[in-house]
Motif scaffolding. Sequence first.
Motif, PDB file in Angstrom:
ATOM      1  N   SER A   1       0.820  -1.211   0.000  1.00  0.00           N
ATOM      2  CA  SER A   1       0.000   0.000   0.000  1.00  0.00           C
ATOM      3  C   SER A   1       0.854   1.262   0.000  1.00  0.00           C
ATOM      4  CB  SER A   1      -0.963   0.006   1.193  1.00  0.00           C
ATOM      5  OG  SER A   1      -1.864  -1.086   1.122  1.00  0.00           O
TER       6      SER A   1
ATOM      7  N   SER B   1       1.924   4.654  -1.292  1.00  0.00           N
ATOM      8  CA  SER B   1       1.226   5.706  -2.010  1.00  0.00           C
ATOM      9  C   SER B   1       2.155   6.584  -2.834  1.00  0.00           C
ATOM     10  CB  SER B   1       0.424   6.578  -1.038  1.00  0.00           C
ATOM     11  OG  SER B   1       1.266   7.161  -0.066  1.00  0.00           O
TER      12      SER B   1
ATOM     13  N   THR C   1       4.015   9.410  -7.465  1.00  0.00           N
ATOM     14  CA  THR C   1       2.892   8.787  -6.785  1.00  0.00           C
ATOM     15  C   THR C   1       2.487   7.513  -7.496  1.00  0.00           C
ATOM     16  OG1 THR C   1       1.170   9.931  -8.047  1.00  0.00           O
ATOM     17  CG2 THR C   1       2.085  11.083  -6.138  1.00  0.00           C
ATOM     18  N   THR C   2       1.605   6.740  -6.855  1.00  0.00           N
ATOM     19  CA  THR C   2       1.095   5.523  -7.477  1.00  0.00           C
ATOM     20  C   THR C   2       0.431   5.814  -8.806  1.00  0.00           C
ATOM     21  OG1 THR C   2       0.763   4.513  -5.297  1.00  0.00           O
ATOM     22  CG2 THR C   2      -0.411   3.528  -7.160  1.00  0.00           C
TER      23      THR C   2
ATOM     24  N   ASN D   1       4.619  -0.352 -10.245  1.00  0.00           N
ATOM     25  CA  ASN D   1       3.782  -0.610  -9.077  1.00  0.00           C
ATOM     26  C   ASN D   1       3.647  -2.101  -8.774  1.00  0.00           C
ATOM     27  OD1 ASN D   1       3.278   2.126  -8.623  1.00  0.00           O
ATOM     28  ND2 ASN D   1       1.471   2.133  -9.946  1.00  0.00           N
TER      29      ASN D   1
ATOM     30  N   THR E   1       3.660   5.104   3.103  1.00  0.00           N
ATOM     31  CA  THR E   1       2.338   4.522   3.222  1.00  0.00           C
ATOM     32  C   THR E   1       1.511   5.478   4.074  1.00  0.00           C
ATOM     33  OG1 THR E   1       2.752   3.229   5.233  1.00  0.00           O
ATOM     34  CG2 THR E   1       3.357   2.224   3.122  1.00  0.00           C
ATOM     35  N   LEU E   2       0.270   5.109   4.350  1.00  0.00           N
ATOM     36  CA  LEU E   2      -0.560   5.974   5.170  1.00  0.00           C
ATOM     37  C   LEU E   2      -0.050   6.084   6.596  1.00  0.00           C
ATOM     38  CD1 LEU E   2      -4.169   5.069   3.996  1.00  0.00           C
ATOM     39  CD2 LEU E   2      -2.865   7.137   3.492  1.00  0.00           C
TER      40      LEU E   2
END
Length: 115
Positions: free
Chosen positions: A30, A32, A52-53, A73, A99-100
């Motif tokens: 995940s 980003s 970015t992704t 990716n 990641t987040l």
Amino acid sequence: QVQLVESGGGLVQPGGSLRLSCAAPGSIFSISAMGWYRQAPGKQRESVAVITTGGSTNYADSVRGRFTISRDNAKNTMYLQMNSLQPEDTAVYYCKAWTLTRVYWGQGTQVTVSS
């Protein structure tokens, strides 16, 4: 904390090219965004390029037009194609992934541009 795995650094003459790679271990998911930073002797670490992704990119003014950042990716791998290298590009280059909830760094790879 797990690290990103970098490769591709080395010694090149002015005007030469190098391609850096940065791979995220399978335990990291995940992601980003990913980016490249560099730190030259006696200087602060600076942002070089970010992707970015979705593929959006941002470059430092000093490298725009010479460097290209890209990302696979599916492999969680990022690349930095560096062309027209100059002595001022000499630095340790670090990759970074967001990641987040976490930020991950690579171990650094030395890029030296010298005649």
